[in-house]
Write a protein that holds these residues in place. Structure first.
Motif, PDB file in Angstrom:
ATOM      1  N   VAL A 189       4.549   9.116   1.453  1.00 46.21           N
ATOM      2  CA  VAL A 189       3.445   8.200   1.733  1.00 46.21           C
ATOM      3  C   VAL A 189       3.891   6.775   1.447  1.00 46.21           C
ATOM      4  O   VAL A 189       4.570   6.521   0.451  1.00 46.21           O
ATOM      5  N   THR A 190       3.498   5.846   2.315  1.00 46.13           N
ATOM      6  CA  THR A 190       3.745   4.427   2.056  1.00 46.13           C
ATOM      7  C   THR A 190       2.465   3.826   1.479  1.00 46.13           C
ATOM      8  O   THR A 190       1.401   3.907   2.109  1.00 46.13           O
ATOM      9  N   PHE A 191       2.564   3.257   0.285  1.00 52.37           N
ATOM     10  CA  PHE A 191       1.388   2.715  -0.398  1.00 52.37           C
ATOM     11  C   PHE A 191       1.369   1.188  -0.349  1.00 52.37           C
ATOM     12  O   PHE A 191       2.418   0.539  -0.387  1.00 52.37           O
ATOM     13  N   TYR A 192       0.162   0.650  -0.308  1.00 51.41           N
ATOM     14  CA  TYR A 192      -0.050  -0.799  -0.317  1.00 51.41           C
ATOM     15  C   TYR A 192      -1.204  -1.092  -1.275  1.00 51.41           C
ATOM     16  O   TYR A 192      -2.191  -0.352  -1.318  1.00 51.41           O
ATOM     17  N   ARG A 193      -1.064  -2.176  -2.002  1.00 49.41           N
ATOM     18  CA  ARG A 193      -2.205  -2.642  -2.790  1.00 49.41           C
ATOM     19  C   ARG A 193      -2.897  -3.715  -1.964  1.00 49.41           C
ATOM     20  O   ARG A 193      -2.261  -4.714  -1.581  1.00 49.41           O
ATOM     21  N   GLY A 194      -4.171  -3.520  -1.676  1.00 47.53           N
ATOM     22  CA  GLY A 194      -4.836  -4.463  -0.795  1.00 47.53           C
ATOM     23  C   GLY A 194      -6.338  -4.280  -0.762  1.00 47.53           C
ATOM     24  O   GLY A 194      -6.907  -3.432  -1.451  1.00 47.53           O
ATOM     25  N   ASP A 195      -6.967  -5.075   0.090  1.00 48.93           N
ATOM     26  CA  ASP A 195      -8.414  -5.221   0.166  1.00 48.93           C
ATOM     27  C   ASP A 195      -8.899  -4.698   1.511  1.00 48.93           C
ATOM     28  O   ASP A 195      -8.364  -5.070   2.562  1.00 48.93           O
ATOM     29  N   ALA A 196      -9.928  -3.849   1.494  1.00 46.13           N
ATOM     30  CA  ALA A 196     -10.464  -3.291   2.741  1.00 46.13           C
ATOM     31  C   ALA A 196     -10.986  -4.375   3.674  1.00 46.13           C
ATOM     32  O   ALA A 196     -10.987  -4.192   4.896  1.00 46.13           O
ATOM     33  N   GLU A 197     -11.424  -5.478   3.127  1.00 46.34           N
ATOM     34  CA  GLU A 197     -11.986  -6.552   3.952  1.00 46.34           C
ATOM     35  C   GLU A 197     -10.914  -7.488   4.497  1.00 46.34           C
ATOM     36  O   GLU A 197     -11.218  -8.337   5.343  1.00 46.34           O
ATOM     37  N   ARG A 198      -9.671  -7.322   4.054  1.00 43.25           N
ATOM     38  CA  ARG A 198      -8.560  -8.143   4.555  1.00 43.25           C
ATOM     39  C   ARG A 198      -7.312  -7.264   4.608  1.00 43.25           C
ATOM     40  O   ARG A 198      -6.383  -7.422   3.809  1.00 43.25           O
ATOM     41  N   LEU A 199      -7.282  -6.366   5.549  1.00 44.67           N
ATOM     42  CA  LEU A 199      -6.181  -5.405   5.630  1.00 44.67           C
ATOM     43  C   LEU A 199      -4.872  -6.093   6.024  1.00 44.67           C
ATOM     44  O   LEU A 199      -4.847  -6.887   6.967  1.00 44.67           O
ATOM     45  N   PRO A 200      -3.785  -5.782   5.323  1.00 44.70           N
ATOM     46  CA  PRO A 200      -2.493  -6.453   5.571  1.00 44.70           C
ATOM     47  C   PRO A 200      -1.689  -5.807   6.698  1.00 44.70           C
ATOM     48  O   PRO A 200      -0.501  -5.521   6.544  1.00 44.70           O
ATOM     49  N   PHE A 201      -2.349  -5.575   7.835  1.00 44.34           N
ATOM     50  CA  PHE A 201      -1.693  -4.899   8.950  1.00 44.34           C
ATOM     51  C   PHE A 201      -1.981  -5.635  10.255  1.00 44.34           C
ATOM     52  O   PHE A 201      -2.999  -6.319  10.392  1.00 44.34           O
ATOM     53  N   LYS A 202      -1.094  -5.430  11.226  1.00 38.32           N
ATOM     54  CA  LYS A 202      -1.273  -6.029  12.537  1.00 38.32           C
ATOM     55  C   LYS A 202      -2.374  -5.308  13.307  1.00 38.32           C
ATOM     56  O   LYS A 202      -2.777  -4.197  12.959  1.00 38.32           O
ATOM     57  N   ASP A 203      -2.830  -5.926  14.372  1.00 41.30           N
ATOM     58  CA  ASP A 203      -3.815  -5.301  15.251  1.00 41.30           C
ATOM     59  C   ASP A 203      -3.248  -4.006  15.836  1.00 41.30           C
ATOM     60  O   ASP A 203      -2.040  -3.909  16.115  1.00 41.30           O
ATOM     61  N   ASP A 204      -4.118  -3.020  16.013  1.00 41.46           N
ATOM     62  CA  ASP A 204      -3.754  -1.761  16.684  1.00 41.46           C
ATOM     63  C   ASP A 204      -2.570  -1.065  16.009  1.00 41.46           C
ATOM     64  O   ASP A 204      -1.727  -0.441  16.665  1.00 41.46           O
TER      65      ASP A 204
END
Length: 228
Positions: free
Chosen positions: A92-107
């Motif tokens: 699994v690849t884990f990220y610490r982040g916020d549901a309201e500002r996801l650190p991912f590109k579109d689609d």
């Protein structure tokens, strides 16, 4: 807004809850309920899957049965540390982040799952709009949250703690975020235990978005009666 619909307080809450979370969770959200929801979602083996609010990895374990490309995100490092212990580095690849500002590109993902997280979001529609952004058109998201209690006393207690909502409110939030084909399922571990509301919705295809934009921009002319 409930006391835990605040990110800093929620992180502090989970700092201590993480120690016993895996022992408490089955009384509210157990493996049977999780597996039932997973069946509804219909994940394919080659799907890239995101688990938002992955916590200690309870849902992540189930997601790995369906796909080898699973990613988990959470804002609580204490919860995630429990998850780190459950999986090999390449699982699994884990990220610490916020549901309201996801650190991912579109689609970026084929499927998005989120269980036991929405109740802590200060702005649920903002997070759902982010879900729509990072999931490919035509693909689906699943969100599990606490169903609104029927008792007036429990409703007041619930409102003071975190977000609880019913099917009508879930429908409103998902529609406002731009989802289509929205369906709701009520799940419960055992009689008398808190109920969960599981919502599955689809990101509209590009042509559906175009049709919606066109209909919103269409002006309807109303005939004006005049004296003969």
């Amino acid at each position: 807004m409930g006391v835990l619909e605040n990110k800093s307080r929620a992180r502090l809450f989970y700092k201590y809850l993480s120690k016993v979370y895996d022992r408490i969770n089955p009384y509210i959200w157990n493996e049977e309920m999780r597996d039932e929801a997973l069946e509804l979602l219909g994940i394919q083996p080659d799907d890239r899957v995101l688990d938002v609010g992955c916590g200690t990895g309870f849902a992540t374990e189930g997601l790995l049965r369906y796909s080898d490309d699973v990613h988990g995100l959470d804002q609580s490092i204490h919860q995630m540390q429990k998850a780190f212990e459950k999986f090999d580095e390449d699982e699994v690849t884990f990220y610490r982040g916020d549901a309201e500002r996801l650190p991912f590109k579109d689609d970026a993902f084929d499927v998005l799952w989120s269980s036991g997280s929405i109740e802590y979001w200060p702005n649920p529609v903002d997070a759902l709009e982010e879900f729509r952004r990072v999931v490919k058109p035509g693909h689906r998201v699943l969100v599990v949250g606490p169903d609104y209690p029927e008792s007036g006393l429990f409703q007041r207690v619930a409102d003071a703690i975190m977000l609880f909502y019913d099917e009508n409110e879930a429908q409103r939030m998902f529609e406002e975020a731009g989802f289509v084909d929205i369906e709701h399922h009520i799940q419960q571990a055992y009689p008398g235990s808190p109920k969960a509301i599981t919502t599955i919705a689809r990101v509209p295809d590009a042509d559906e978005d175009d049709e919606a934009d066109a209909s919103e921009g269409t002006e309807v002319e109303v005939p004006v009666e005049t004296d003969a």
